[in-house]
Enzyme design. Structure first.
Site: not given
Ligand SMILES: NC(=O)c1ccc[n+]([C@@H]2O[C@H](COP(=O)([O-])OP(=O)(O)OC[C@H]3O[C@@H](n4cnc5c(N)ncnc54)[C@H](OP(=O)(O)O)[C@@H]3O)[C@@H](O)[C@H]2O)c1
Length: 244
Positions: A153, A157
């Site tokens: 990861y 990133k």
């Molecule tokens: N939450 C945190 O604390 C955090 C911190 C730092 C960075 N981030 C980053 O922020 C972003 C969003 O995180 P989140 O926490 O909102 O994640 P999440 O709740 O797990 O949602 C992930 C989203 O990405 C979609 N997705 C996954 N694989 C995909 C693919 N191959 N093609 C198209 N869509 C895809 C999922 O939909 P489907 O399952 O329908 O595909 C879902 O809509 C990510 O890049 C994550 O790494 C999150």
């Protein structure tokens, strides 16, 4: 960039941070293209009716270049252009390095990094012609600091940061800006699944002593899309976790 009537494609916006970003842009009058691998639910779509903007859902896997092209074509045909792309789709497959398989490593790189490459390449030509655009890539503080159990990861990133700065340099003269958001610990499905022990340990390290929420990340995305003189930057939104 004035966001009213602009078209904003957010990958991975069926839930979590991506969905919050979609709501924030829609509340400012932008038209929204939602995406997830699965169908975006009617329930999620109905919640946008109140904004009186156009909303389209395109299903597809950003890690598949043919899917990325098709989604951008579908969105452009329906909306006329894509003015803002938010590469937000991301996955984790956390394991300690000694247990990490080649497949775990490649899958995470393929979605998080190659996915952003695929989508960026698909939107860049028309943006270049229009001499206007903003691309926002969702990294993570883990891409800046590394993290135990997240070599795959963190690599994806950190890769996004180098990718974004390179593209930002290439397209700056065309009035296209490319920036990065590096969230810390944000409450979402991705973090809900973490063991309590890890959550408590993370909280202890955050100077502001709380996790962030998805709306706060969405506010940073709106800033990066709308202002017109910031490019190639990484904005951490992490309650002070990575302050120098
Ligand atoms: N939450 C945190 O604390 C955090 C911190 C730092 C960075 N981030 C980053 O922020 C972003 C969003 O995180 P989140 O926490 O909102 O994640 P999440 O709740 O797990 O949602 C992930 C989203 O990405 C979609 N997705 C996954 N694989 C995909 C693919 N191959 N093609 C198209 N869509 C895809 C999922 O939909 P489907 O399952 O329908 O595909 C879902 O809509 C990510 O890049 C994550 O790494 C999150």
């Amino acid at each position: 960039m004035e966001l009213k009537n602009k078209n904003v494609l957010i990958t991975g916006s069926s839930r979590g941070i991506g969905l919050a970003i979609a709501h924030k842009f829609a509340s400012l009058g932008a038209n929204i293209i939602l995406n997830g691998r699965g169908q975006v639910s009617e329930e999620v779509l109905d919640e946008f009716a109140k904004y009186l903007v156009k909303v389209l859902a395109v299903s597809g896997d950003v890690s598949d270049s043919a899917d990325a092209k098709r989604m951008v074509e579908e969105a452009t045909t329906a909306m006329g252009s894509i003015d803002v792309l938010v590469n937000n789709a991301g996955i984790t497959k956390d394991k300690l390095m000694l247990k990490l398989t080649e497949e775990d490593f490649e899958q995470v790189l393929k979605v998080n990094l190659t996915g952003a490459f695929n989508m960026t390449q698909a939107v860049l030509k028309p943006m270049t012609k229009a001499r206007q655009g903003a691309i926002i890539n969702m990294s993570s503080v883990v891409g800046l600091t590394g993290n135990i159990g997240q070599a795959n990861y963190a690599a994806s990133k950190a890769g996004l940061i180098g990718f974004s700065k390179s593209v930002a340099r290439e397209v700056a003269a065309r009035n296209i800006r490319v920036n990065v958001i590096a969230p810390g610990f944000i409450e979402s499905d991705m973090t809900d699944g973490l063991p309590d022990k890890i959550k408590e340990a993370s909280l202890a390290q955050i100077p502001m002593k709380r996790f962030g929420n998805t709306e706060e990340v969405a506010e940073v995305a709106v800033f990066l899309a709308s202002q017109e003189y910031v490019t190639g930057q990484v904005i951490a939104i992490d309650g002070g976790l990575t302050m120098q």
